[in-house]
Design an enzyme around this catalytic site. Sequence first.
Site, PDB file in Angstrom:
ATOM      1  NE  ARG A  72      -4.393  -1.229   1.843  1.00  0.00           N
ATOM      2  CZ  ARG A  72      -5.293  -1.524   2.759  1.00  0.00           C
ATOM      3  NH1 ARG A  72      -5.070  -1.256   4.025  1.00  0.00           N
ATOM      4  NH2 ARG A  72      -6.541  -2.008   2.449  1.00  0.00           N
TER       5      ARG A  72
ATOM      6  N   GLY B 191     -12.426  -4.036   2.525  1.00  0.00           N
ATOM      7  CA  GLY B 191     -13.912  -3.613   2.709  1.00  0.00           C
ATOM      8  C   GLY B 191     -14.523  -2.755   1.534  1.00  0.00           C
TER       9      GLY B 191
ATOM     10  N   GLY C 133     -10.705  -8.434   0.783  1.00  0.00           N
ATOM     11  CA  GLY C 133     -10.549  -9.289   1.756  1.00  0.00           C
ATOM     12  C   GLY C 133      -9.573 -10.542   1.509  1.00  0.00           C
TER      13      GLY C 133
ATOM     14  CE  LYS D 199     -19.600 -17.464   9.002  1.00  0.00           C
ATOM     15  NZ  LYS D 199     -19.634 -16.682  10.432  1.00  0.00           N
TER      16      LYS D 199
HETATM   17  C1  3PG Z   1      -8.763  -1.627   5.139  1.00  0.00           C
HETATM   18  O1  3PG Z   1      -7.610  -1.875   5.638  1.00  0.00           O
HETATM   19  O2  3PG Z   1      -9.597  -2.208   4.733  1.00  0.00           O
HETATM   20  C2  3PG Z   1      -8.844  -0.069   5.363  1.00  0.00           C
HETATM   21  O3  3PG Z   1      -7.883   0.647   5.583  1.00  0.00           O
HETATM   22  C3  3PG Z   1      -9.893   0.444   5.992  1.00  0.00           C
HETATM   23  O4  3PG Z   1      -9.613   0.216   7.497  1.00  0.00           O
HETATM   24  P1  3PG Z   1     -11.143   0.186   8.569  1.00  0.00           P
HETATM   25  O5  3PG Z   1     -11.829  -1.534   8.052  1.00  0.00           O
HETATM   26  O6  3PG Z   1     -10.555  -0.412   9.989  1.00  0.00           O
HETATM   27  O7  3PG Z   1     -11.825   1.208   8.088  1.00  0.00           O
HETATM   28 MG    MG Z   2     -11.116  -3.496   6.834  1.00  0.00          MG
END
Ligand code: 3PG
Ligand code: MG
Length: 402
Positions: A37, A378, A355, A198
């Site tokens: 990243r 996410g 994910g 899931k």
């Molecule tokens: C991630 O790693 O998916 C993003 O940086 C968002 O992090 P968070 O789910 O803690 O908001």
């Molecule tokens: Mg996250």
Amino acid sequence: MTSYRTLDDLDPAGQRALVRVDFNVPMKDGRVSDASRIERAAVTIRELRDKGARVVLLSHFGRPKGKRVAEMSLKPVAASLEAILGHPVAFADDCIGPEAEATVAALANGEVALLENLRFHPGEEANDDAFSDALAKLGDLFVSDAFSAAHRAHASVEGLARRLPTAAGRLMETELTHLAQALERPERPLAAVVGGAKVSSKLALLDNLVQKVDVLIIGGGMANTFLYAQGYEIGKSLCEKEMAGTARQILETAEAAGCDVLLPSDVVAAEAFSVNAPHRTVATSEVPAESMILDVGLESLATLKARLADCRTCVWNGPLGAFEIAPFDHGTNVLAKEVADLTRAGKILSVAGGGDTVAALAHAGVVEDFSYVSAAGGAFLEWLEGKTLPGVRALRDAVVKA
Ligand code: 3PG
Ligand code: MG
């Protein structure tokens, strides 16, 4: 005209550019253990430096819940970023207030500072006006470059865009361009491969995808729930029985929308969830009562490969089987390599993310061969759900205002 501005539309020379990056990176023993990243964000940082901006980097790290937590300091990231840029990075112990202001004021054109974890302040996640104002004071421009945090309506993602001239950074631009190619204006036929444990965590995603894609390939634990919903005996397989009705509804929506849903016709059934557990490949209708499904079978793989060969675009999220434990990584590896081959041959545009996906594709050795692999977890999932992410909406609204 694009719906958001990019670095091409800004003149950052001599300006303080507040850049929202996502430095929420894996860390081990106080050091960055996977800098992908940071490397991706470096593109924007280098460009801004070259153009003579004073670069002020903002990020969250972990979930400290509005309090200072020593283990969630961004300090180790500054060291990693220095190595990647080959240039010093100043670090401020706080992201607002006198220390941050002094660090920013000391920057010359082309220099870089990283400010401490935004989430040490509750105002960040609350998208609080006073906190956004305190951040905005530190900059003349706002560059939004954290697509992977764009699903959070936080001060540094959303509030800043309402306060400063705003543009997308290069990583944000790249993510949005590829995601649009994959789902908003894809070349068809368009296929989606969705796996993972899931159904319950991917309901909205499946519901959206069946209305947009031509072919939906379902694998992983969630395929078991669909098989169960269709009356198959699935033995001791992971399954969300209470989701059977929902699974049937998704299949109905798919049928009405003309989306072809492909579930495995044969599976690898094992006696235990462990490396090299005794296993055999059986027809989906013949899973032994004492076994669990851990992967798709060879016949299914042949069908899936044949279907993908006709497709022009493929979106991938999640593994097809228990890819962490051999030999149940086979299905994921084979299909991922097939998509990689089709991509290299110029036959398909492939976009993956979310994910476990990057880990599964890295395990298959194909990350470099997909057209694009998103840095987002996410946020990628919410995008697959068809949601407008607050960070992306903020970029669009900033254009209307400008
Ligand atoms: C991630 O790693 O998916 C993003 O940086 C968002 O992090 P968070 O789910 O803690 O908001
Ligand atoms: Mg996250």
